[in-house]
Each structure stands twice: as C-alpha cells, then as structure tokens.
Design a protein around this motif. Sequence first.
Motif, PDB file in Angstrom:
ATOM      1  N   GLU A 109       0.848  -1.197   0.000  1.00 56.34           N
ATOM      2  CA  GLU A 109       0.000   0.000   0.000  1.00 56.34           C
ATOM      3  C   GLU A 109       0.878   1.239   0.000  1.00 56.34           C
ATOM      4  OE1 GLU A 109      -2.280   1.768   3.517  1.00 56.34           O
ATOM      5  OE2 GLU A 109      -3.830   0.592   2.483  1.00 56.34           O
ATOM      6  N   ILE A 110       0.502   2.189  -0.863  1.00 58.72           N
ATOM      7  CA  ILE A 110       1.195   3.470  -0.953  1.00 58.72           C
ATOM      8  C   ILE A 110       0.202   4.543  -0.555  1.00 58.72           C
ATOM      9  CG2 ILE A 110       2.381   5.106  -2.454  1.00 58.72           C
ATOM     10  CD1 ILE A 110       3.249   2.795  -4.189  1.00 58.72           C
ATOM     11  N   GLY A 111       0.571   5.410   0.379  1.00 61.66           N
ATOM     12  CA  GLY A 111      -0.323   6.444   0.845  1.00 61.66           C
ATOM     13  C   GLY A 111       0.352   7.776   0.904  1.00 61.66           C
ATOM     14  N   CYS A 112      -0.492   8.811   1.026  1.00 61.22           N
ATOM     15  CA  CYS A 112      -0.007  10.190   1.128  1.00 61.22           C
ATOM     16  C   CYS A 112      -0.587  10.788   2.400  1.00 61.22           C
ATOM     17  CB  CYS A 112      -0.442  11.007  -0.089  1.00 61.22           C
ATOM     18  SG  CYS A 112       0.184  12.708  -0.085  1.00 61.22           S
ATOM     19  N   VAL A 113       0.284  11.232   3.275  1.00 58.04           N
ATOM     20  CA  VAL A 113      -0.142  11.744   4.580  1.00 58.04           C
ATOM     21  C   VAL A 113      -0.710  13.135   4.401  1.00 58.04           C
ATOM     22  CG1 VAL A 113       0.629  12.375   6.876  1.00 58.04           C
ATOM     23  CG2 VAL A 113       1.614  10.375   5.727  1.00 58.04           C
ATOM     24  N   ARG A 114      -1.887  13.360   5.050  1.00 63.33           N
ATOM     25  CA  ARG A 114      -2.450  14.707   5.071  1.00 63.33           C
ATOM     26  C   ARG A 114      -1.881  15.422   6.302  1.00 63.33           C
ATOM     27  NH1 ARG A 114      -7.050  16.698   2.817  1.00 63.33           N
ATOM     28  NH2 ARG A 114      -7.785  14.579   2.354  1.00 63.33           N
ATOM     29  N   THR A 115      -1.130  16.476   6.036  1.00 63.74           N
ATOM     30  CA  THR A 115      -0.430  17.155   7.117  1.00 63.74           C
ATOM     31  C   THR A 115      -0.866  18.598   7.210  1.00 63.74           C
ATOM     32  OG1 THR A 115       1.725  17.842   7.942  1.00 63.74           O
ATOM     33  CG2 THR A 115       1.504  17.634   5.555  1.00 63.74           C
ATOM     34  N   VAL A 116      -0.816  19.123   8.419  1.00 64.56           N
ATOM     35  CA  VAL A 116      -1.188  20.533   8.628  1.00 64.56           C
ATOM     36  C   VAL A 116      -0.007  21.440   8.387  1.00 64.56           C
ATOM     37  CG1 VAL A 116      -2.982  19.951  10.281  1.00 64.56           C
ATOM     38  CG2 VAL A 116      -0.651  20.340  11.082  1.00 64.56           C
ATOM     39  N   LEU A 117       1.195  20.881   8.304  1.00 71.17           N
ATOM     40  CA  LEU A 117       2.371  21.718   8.078  1.00 71.17           C
ATOM     41  C   LEU A 117       2.505  22.147   6.629  1.00 71.17           C
ATOM     42  CD1 LEU A 117       4.964  19.795  10.302  1.00 71.17           C
ATOM     43  CD2 LEU A 117       3.571  21.805  10.888  1.00 71.17           C
ATOM     44  N   GLN A 118       1.965  21.367   5.718  1.00 74.87           N
ATOM     45  CA  GLN A 118       2.051  21.672   4.294  1.00 74.87           C
ATOM     46  C   GLN A 118       0.643  21.986   3.800  1.00 74.87           C
ATOM     47  OE1 GLN A 118       3.824  18.241   2.561  1.00 74.87           O
ATOM     48  NE2 GLN A 118       5.814  18.559   3.533  1.00 74.87           N
ATOM     49  N   SER A 119       0.441  23.246   3.489  1.00 72.50           N
ATOM     50  CA  SER A 119      -0.907  23.701   3.136  1.00 72.50           C
ATOM     51  C   SER A 119      -1.224  23.548   1.657  1.00 72.50           C
ATOM     52  CB  SER A 119      -1.069  25.179   3.543  1.00 72.50           C
ATOM     53  OG  SER A 119      -0.096  25.974   2.887  1.00 72.50           O
ATOM     54  N   THR A 120      -0.203  23.352   0.776  1.00 70.36           N
ATOM     55  CA  THR A 120      -0.478  23.219  -0.656  1.00 70.36           C
ATOM     56  C   THR A 120      -1.062  21.851  -0.948  1.00 70.36           C
ATOM     57  OG1 THR A 120       1.764  22.424  -1.031  1.00 70.36           O
ATOM     58  CG2 THR A 120       1.404  24.790  -1.205  1.00 70.36           C
ATOM     59  N   LYS A 121      -1.688  21.743  -2.093  1.00 72.11           N
ATOM     60  CA  LYS A 121      -2.337  20.503  -2.502  1.00 72.11           C
ATOM     61  C   LYS A 121      -1.552  19.814  -3.626  1.00 72.11           C
ATOM     62  CE  LYS A 121      -6.946  22.102  -1.243  1.00 72.11           C
ATOM     63  NZ  LYS A 121      -8.333  22.313  -1.706  1.00 72.11           N
ATOM     64  N   LYS A 122      -0.268  19.759  -3.487  1.00 71.78           N
ATOM     65  CA  LYS A 122       0.548  19.139  -4.518  1.00 71.78           C
ATOM     66  C   LYS A 122       0.362  17.644  -4.509  1.00 71.78           C
ATOM     67  CE  LYS A 122       5.310  18.759  -6.172  1.00 71.78           C
ATOM     68  NZ  LYS A 122       6.714  19.144  -5.934  1.00 71.78           N
ATOM     69  N   ILE A 123       0.296  17.039  -5.696  1.00 73.11           N
ATOM     70  CA  ILE A 123       0.072  15.611  -5.829  1.00 73.11           C
ATOM     71  C   ILE A 123       1.405  14.893  -5.785  1.00 73.11           C
ATOM     72  CG2 ILE A 123      -0.782  13.796  -7.338  1.00 73.11           C
ATOM     73  CD1 ILE A 123      -2.767  15.790  -8.448  1.00 73.11           C
ATOM     74  N   GLY A 124       1.473  13.808  -4.947  1.00 74.47           N
ATOM     75  CA  GLY A 124       2.686  13.008  -4.868  1.00 74.47           C
ATOM     76  C   GLY A 124       2.742  11.994  -6.009  1.00 74.47           C
ATOM     77  N   GLU A 125       3.959  11.567  -6.412  1.00 75.82           N
ATOM     78  CA  GLU A 125       4.150  10.639  -7.530  1.00 75.82           C
ATOM     79  C   GLU A 125       4.950   9.437  -7.052  1.00 75.82           C
ATOM     80  OE1 GLU A 125       4.392  13.867 -11.174  1.00 75.82           O
ATOM     81  OE2 GLU A 125       6.193  12.833 -10.476  1.00 75.82           O
ATOM     82  N   PHE A 126       4.743   8.295  -7.745  1.00 72.48           N
ATOM     83  CA  PHE A 126       5.540   7.105  -7.479  1.00 72.48           C
ATOM     84  C   PHE A 126       5.788   6.410  -8.815  1.00 72.48           C
ATOM     85  CE2 PHE A 126       1.233   5.590  -7.574  1.00 72.48           C
ATOM     86  CZ  PHE A 126       1.322   4.362  -8.198  1.00 72.48           C
ATOM     87  N   TRP A 127       6.952   5.685  -8.962  1.00 70.43           N
ATOM     88  CA  TRP A 127       7.231   4.894 -10.169  1.00 70.43           C
ATOM     89  C   TRP A 127       8.224   3.808  -9.807  1.00 70.43           C
ATOM     90  CZ3 TRP A 127       8.911   9.929  -9.566  1.00 70.43           C
ATOM     91  CH2 TRP A 127      10.275  10.110  -9.409  1.00 70.43           C
ATOM     92  N   PHE A 128       8.330   2.831 -10.694  1.00 65.73           N
ATOM     93  CA  PHE A 128       9.227   1.694 -10.509  1.00 65.73           C
ATOM     94  C   PHE A 128      10.278   1.705 -11.639  1.00 65.73           C
ATOM     95  CE2 PHE A 128       5.414   0.479  -8.307  1.00 65.73           C
ATOM     96  CZ  PHE A 128       5.872  -0.147  -7.153  1.00 65.73           C
ATOM     97  N   ASP A 129      11.516   1.334 -11.308  1.00 63.93           N
ATOM     98  CA  ASP A 129      12.618   1.260 -12.273  1.00 63.93           C
ATOM     99  C   ASP A 129      12.922  -0.198 -12.604  1.00 63.93           C
ATOM    100  OD1 ASP A 129      12.849   4.023 -12.217  1.00 63.93           O
ATOM    101  OD2 ASP A 129      14.287   3.968 -10.537  1.00 63.93           O
ATOM    102  N   ASP A 130      13.436  -0.392 -13.839  1.00 60.61           N
ATOM    103  CA  ASP A 130      13.932  -1.699 -14.272  1.00 60.61           C
ATOM    104  C   ASP A 130      12.839  -2.760 -14.277  1.00 60.61           C
ATOM    105  OD1 ASP A 130      15.732  -3.396 -15.331  1.00 60.61           O
ATOM    106  OD2 ASP A 130      16.895  -3.696 -13.473  1.00 60.61           O
ATOM    107  N   LEU A 131      11.652  -2.384 -14.771  1.00 51.80           N
ATOM    108  CA  LEU A 131      10.550  -3.339 -14.840  1.00 51.80           C
ATOM    109  C   LEU A 131      10.805  -4.393 -15.923  1.00 51.80           C
ATOM    110  CD1 LEU A 131       7.447  -0.991 -14.425  1.00 51.80           C
ATOM    111  CD2 LEU A 131       8.423  -2.567 -12.750  1.00 51.80           C
ATOM    112  N   HIS A 132      11.580  -4.020 -16.986  1.00 50.58           N
ATOM    113  CA  HIS A 132      11.837  -4.967 -18.070  1.00 50.58           C
ATOM    114  C   HIS A 132      12.632  -6.163 -17.557  1.00 50.58           C
ATOM    115  CE1 HIS A 132      12.524  -6.496 -22.091  1.00 50.58           C
ATOM    116  NE2 HIS A 132      13.854  -6.540 -21.839  1.00 50.58           N
ATOM    117  N   SER A 133      13.667  -5.906 -16.746  1.00 52.82           N
ATOM    118  CA  SER A 133      14.462  -7.011 -16.205  1.00 52.82           C
ATOM    119  C   SER A 133      13.635  -7.864 -15.261  1.00 52.82           C
ATOM    120  CB  SER A 133      15.691  -6.458 -15.480  1.00 52.82           C
ATOM    121  OG  SER A 133      16.493  -5.701 -16.366  1.00 52.82           O
ATOM    122  N   ALA A 134      12.735  -7.203 -14.514  1.00 53.12           N
ATOM    123  CA  ALA A 134      11.874  -7.963 -13.593  1.00 53.12           C
ATOM    124  C   ALA A 134      10.914  -8.837 -14.371  1.00 53.12           C
ATOM    125  CB  ALA A 134      11.105  -7.002 -12.681  1.00 53.12           C
TER     126      ALA A 134
END
Length: 878
Positions: free
Chosen positions: A788-813
């Motif tokens: 599971e990948i999640g994004c924490v909702r925090t009061v310290l960061q007021s902007t609504k920027k979207i977080g990103e995730f990706w995987f490397d070397d999927l071809h070898s896998a």
Amino acid sequence: KFKGHISSFSNAEIEISFSPLVTGKATSDFQIAFTDPDSPPIIITAVGTGVDVAVWVKRQIIDLKVCMVDRLYQDSVVIQNRATSALRLRFDVPKPMQDHLEILPRHGIVQAESSFPAQLKFLPRRDLCETCKKYVDPTSGEMNVPITIKVADQTRPVIFHVKGEVTISDIEFSVENVDFGYCTIHESVVSTVTIENKSSLPQAFGFIDLHDYVEVQPGDGFGTLLPFEKLDIDIIFNPQKAGEYSFELTCKTTVDRIFKLPCKAIGVLPPLQFSSNVINFAATAINDTCTTTIFVENNHLDKNQFTHPVPRIGNGPVADVGPTSFEFVIPEDCPITISPNIGTVSPGQRLVTEVRFSPRLPKVDIEEECQRIAIARQETKRKEEERRAADLLRQEMEENAHKKKKKGLYNRRPISPKSQLKSNSSLLANSSMKTNKQAAGADKNSQNESSSDEYAAAKLSLLRSFTSQSVNYKIPCFVASGSINSTTKLQYSVYNTLYLEIIGTIVTPALIVISNNGNNAIDYGTVSIGESETRTLIIQNISDKTLKLHSTILDTGGPFEMINAMRSLEPGASHTVSISFTPKESTEFLEVMDIISPLSKLAIRLNGKGVAPNIQLSVPNHILDFGNLLTGDAIAETFKITNVSSLPVTFNVKQDSIYERNKVVKPLANLAIEKKFDDNTPIVGGSKEITVIFSPDHPSKYYSDLVRIILFDSVKTYHLRLIGKAWPLTLYALGGDRIEPTTESLSISTSADVEEDQKLVKKAHPILLTFKSWYGKNGYVPVNREIEIGCVRTVLQSTKKIGEFWFDDLHSAGAKGFSVDPSRGGLDPGARRTIVFTWAPPIGHNPNIPVEFDLTMTLKDYGTETYKIMLRGMIITA
C-alpha cells in the motif's frame, strides 16, 4: 348485762327469757343504752305470769340445727314431775309432721318427783316443704313444730317446740353432659364445668373410679363445697388411642350421695407427630432470640391395626401410608418463627424443624408511646414560645420606656400602658406567626426524621419501663396426605391438626442500642471490592449490674471485622462498637454478631454488598490507532470513560512509557495523555473525557504504548493500546514480509543509536515480498502480493501538490516473471493506492532454484524517498 353491736340501717334481735320461781304475775324493766350520745336509751317492760303445773319440760325448745333430708336426727326429751304421785302422759305430734317426726314412746308414766326420758326422731322427707308448709318455710327451710304433752288429771297441756332448718343434699352440675369433640392423642382437651352445692351445709365430694384418660382438677377431683358455693372444675380428656369414647364421671359426697355426669369424645391419631408438643423457652430479652429444634416424625408404616395403633379419626378409615405434608400457621403479631413451616415427611423419616422465639415490642404500644412523646414535645414547645413571647414583650416595653426618658418627650400625648401592651402584643403575634410558619416549614421538611426520632425515643422509653411477663402461644399445624411437590391440591382434615404449645418469659434487655434510632442493624450499602467502610454503633447498659461483655467471633475469612475490643459496662454506661466492611468479591454479605452479657445478649445484624467496579471505554477493542502522521506533526484523539456500576468509581490513568517499573524512561514520540481532572477522581453515574496527543519525533511504523486505567488503586485495571506511524515524507509504503521488530523499544536511546537511525533513514527502505507458486493442471499458478502506498495529510504543508511514485527496471523484472500494476501514478493528500505484484514463473523455469530480483520504487513529493522491493519467488508442493 348484754352487749352487742348494730350496724347502720340494720336490726338486731335480743332474747329475753322468763323462768318464774313462784306463781303469779311478774314485771321487769329493761334499758337499752347506746354508745352514741345523741341516741336516747330505750325502756322495755317485760310482763309474765308463773303457773304452777305438776309436769313440765326441762327444755322448752329443742334446736336440731340444720338437717338434711333423708337423714335421721335424734334427740332426747326429758319430762319432769314435781307431784307426789305418778302421772300418765301422751305426746301429740301435728298430723302433717307425723311422717317425718316421731317421739318414742308415745305414751308413758312419769313417777312421782322423778323424770321421764323420751326419744325424738326426725327423718325429713323430700316432700316435707310441700306437705308441711304450716310448720316449714318452703323458701328458707326453717322449721318450728309445736309438740303437745297431755297429762292425765292436768287440764293445762305442756307444749315444747322442735326447731331447725331443713336443707337438701344435692350437688348440681352446670351442664347435663360434656362433649369433648375431637382430640388427638398428643394433646388434652379441657372442659370447665361448674358444680354448685344446693345445701346449707358444707359437703365434701370426690370424683371416683376415673379412667386413665380422664383427669379432674383441682385437687385431683376432691374438695369441699361451702353452703351454696359454686366451684369451677376442669375435666381433662387425654385419649391414648384413636376411637369413640363414652363414659360417666361419678361424683360422690360424704353423705353417700352419687351424681353422674355423662361424657363423650372422639380420639384422633394423626399421621404425623412432634418429638415434643410443648416447648419451654428460657427467659428471653426483647430484641433477643432463643432457638430450639423439634422433629416432625412420620411413623405410619403399615395399616395393621392389630399390632399397633394406626392413624385414624375415631373409628374411621385408616390413613394412607405415604408422604405426609404439614404446614404451621403462625398467628399475627406472634414473635415465633418456625423453619421450615411447610414440608413433607416420608414414612419412617423425620424432619428437623427450628423454632425461634424473638420477642419484640408491640407496634401498637410503640405508636401510643410516640403519640405521648409528640404531645409532650408540643407542650414543651408551646411553653417555650410563651416564655419567649413574654421576654420579647418585656424587652420592648423596657426599650420604649428608655427611649421616652432619654428624648424627654413630655409634650407628646402619652401612650397608655394598655394600648402599648396591645401594640406589643400584635407585634409579638406577627413575629410568633412568622416563627411558627418557619417552624412548620422546617417540620414539614424533616417530618420523616422527626418521626423516626420519636419512634426511637418511644422504643427506648418502653424498653426502660418494660416489666417481665410470661407468654403462652399455641401454634396449629395442619396435616395432609401427599407431597407438597404434587400439582394436585392436598386435602386435609381439621381433626388431624397438631398443636405446638410454646411457653416463654419476656424480660427487659440489659443492653440496648441508643444510636442509629435504636436499630441494631448496620447496613453498609454497596461498597467496591477492596474498599473498606467503617460504621459505629453505641450500646448502653440499662440494668443495675456491671456487665462484662464479649462478642461472638465473626467469620475470619469474611468481609466484616470488629475494630475495637469489648469492655465492662457500669450501670448506665455506654460503649461504641466499630465494625468495618471490606468486600473481596461481588456478592451480598450477611452476618450476625452477638454481644453477650451475663444477663442477655444483643444481636447486631451486619449486611453489605460488594460491587465490582465496572467502566466502559469508548474505543472499540481497546485499541486507539492514530494512523499515519508526518514526523514533527501532532494529532489528538479523545476517548471517554463511562461508569456503568452502581457506585462512584475512583481511578488513575498511567502510561507505561512514563511509569515503567523502577525506571525513568523517555516517552517515545511524546505520547502524552491530557486529563482535565486530578487522579483518584470519582465518577458518579457519568463519564470522563480523556485526550491523548500523538507527536512523533522520528519516523517509525511501530509506535506503541499502553495506557492503564486503574480503579481504586489496583482493585481492577483496564488496558488501552495506543498505536501510530510516523513518516519523514508525506508519501509512504506499507506491506511485505516482516523483516524488522514490530514494536519500538522503551529503553533510553543513546546518541550512537540516534546517528545510526539517521543513516538508515537516508538509505533505501527494504520491503520483502515472497511468492510461493506451485504446478497446476495448466502449468505454474501465478501468485499475487500487495503493498500500500499512501499520502499523509499534514497541517504543516498547506499546498495541494500531488505526490508521484514509479518503478525502475521493470523490463528485467519481467524477464523473471515479475510484473507490477500500476507501475506509475500519483496520490492526493490523504489518499491510498494498492500496488499488485504478480509472479508467473516462465516456461522452462527450474523449480529447484529460487528466483530473486530487487526492484527500485521511488516516491516523490517535496522530497524523494527510495524503497528497495526485494522480490523472492519459489516453487512449493501444492
């Protein structure tokens, strides 16, 4: 001289006899004087004539006294002859009296200057009063018969009188016959009969030839009846076996008169019997208890009436053999308790029955004493109010006189004392009315308390003035064939009723309770398990002797304990008894402690209920999860503690990370509990709110702490588990196999440990995924794993920027059969996504060699975090 006494409004008879010594007329005066000086004397003149006759009777009146009918009475009659020649004489008896009175010989010759004795015989018959009314008074029986003696050659007959009182010799019963009715062989029936002496003479009597089952009292049936006396006798019937009885009582007098009294009764043998039909209790004080036991026995085993007595009513049918039931019916206001009062006894068995004698003061007497005390208090209160009113009036008059004198008000119209008194009286009346209204309101609010005080005062007053008395109670016990457990209604006969006679003496107690409104019971109510509550009771010695006290031992394993010791009490002295109650389990406790003195004992009844304290937490499963939080942030969660028990609950809240045994540790991640109350705060039928703040200071997935809610200082403890996760960035990943400890240590961290943790944070986070496949019908079976990948909702960061995730070397896998879905994406704050990893072993895969591949996952928001996904595949046997 003759002296006598005469009562008021009465008369007296004085006899004057005349015995002439010479022939001729004689006269004499008699004076009757009185001791009363106001009563004049009375002069009586007696005149008589002496006649010279040759024959005369020595006794002019022959008094036979009292004579019974049908009894022979004799006396002698002496005839004197003063002549010088013998004379012939004859006795003449009145004709009606000739059947009753006779003089022998009837004819005779009296010699010269000699005497002639004759025999008088008197045999009164029963018809004397009817046939001789001229000579015998039918009412009183007094008799006066003139007897004439005729003498030859003497013209004047000689007359003498036979006097007496004729009476009968009868004894009369007040009833014609006695019917005792039904009577069991275990009891006696008493019938009171009055016998009356109809004679003017005393008569001795006796009941003779009595049967063994009959008794006559008093004097065992023997006694003496005075003239016309009535005497009550008790005829006691006690049958020895069942049957019908018919007999006669024979009463015989000393004059050989016999009187018969017919009697009949029916003897009953009940199916049950008592081991003792009479119980004699020792002298028992009021509010004390005396106990004894008896047996209810069933000895009816067979119906063979020829070998032994069988239960039956008279000559009726024999009772059935089998279980027999009984029931004691105790009258109202009777201080007797029988336990069990209902039961069934099988043939050949017996049942133990406990009989308790607990004398109490009658409620009617207490209520009357309460009224008397209330009236006395009202009278005292009225006199006190009158005294206060008089004092107030005198004080106001003195103040007015002082003011008038001080101001010198000579020109003003003076106020008359009468009007001043009237004014002051009206003022006093208003003040008194106001006071009475306030007192009435106070009395209305404390009516129950006053009533209880008056009731206690009445009881104490009656106890102090009580005098000993003997009591006798007869408790009926009804008997019926059958068992009380049967559904059918049992049929019983009143003739089979047994009676238990209880005899006792009620005495004044030596010890009384003067506290708690005179109540000798201590009720502790509900007390929490492990808690202790102490109550006191004050006792007083109201006897005239010094009492050495001691008490019975309370249950050593029970919750009650006497704190102070007993001591000797002087007359009128008091002593305080302190008893504590400490329950150890959730149940109701009842125990009796006896305070024993040489004269009596006082029972103190102790009762209390132990209650287990019980609370409810608003958190499900007692686990409070703070979720995911950014390092440096803080979050607060609130839960409630609700008291669901019936008593106030006192509790403490302790956090393990702060209150570790014998250590001072640093609380992890600042897991702090905020309470808006002090420790040991009681909850009374409500709830308390507690706030817990989670503020992590370093990243960790395994924040955990334990909160202990301790009731009544370790009586009972509730646990609340606190868990949370902290991340250095807003994006995080969870899942995979466990490759590290799941909880943080509560030990103190060193500086070297902190530096090592910071180095590990900069490295890639490892996640291990193990795939286990097997060979199926269509080849190798694909296996899926998730993270599971999640994004924490925090009061310290007021902007609504979207977080990103990706995987490397999927071809070898993919060459080794691993695939990821999705391989790239974005997450909004507070969102979660599931990443699915699939391993499908390729064709020609060697099942004996595990497959290993490390895949890199990058998470990026304000910073970049790398995760090392370690994929491990193996073939297992299905």
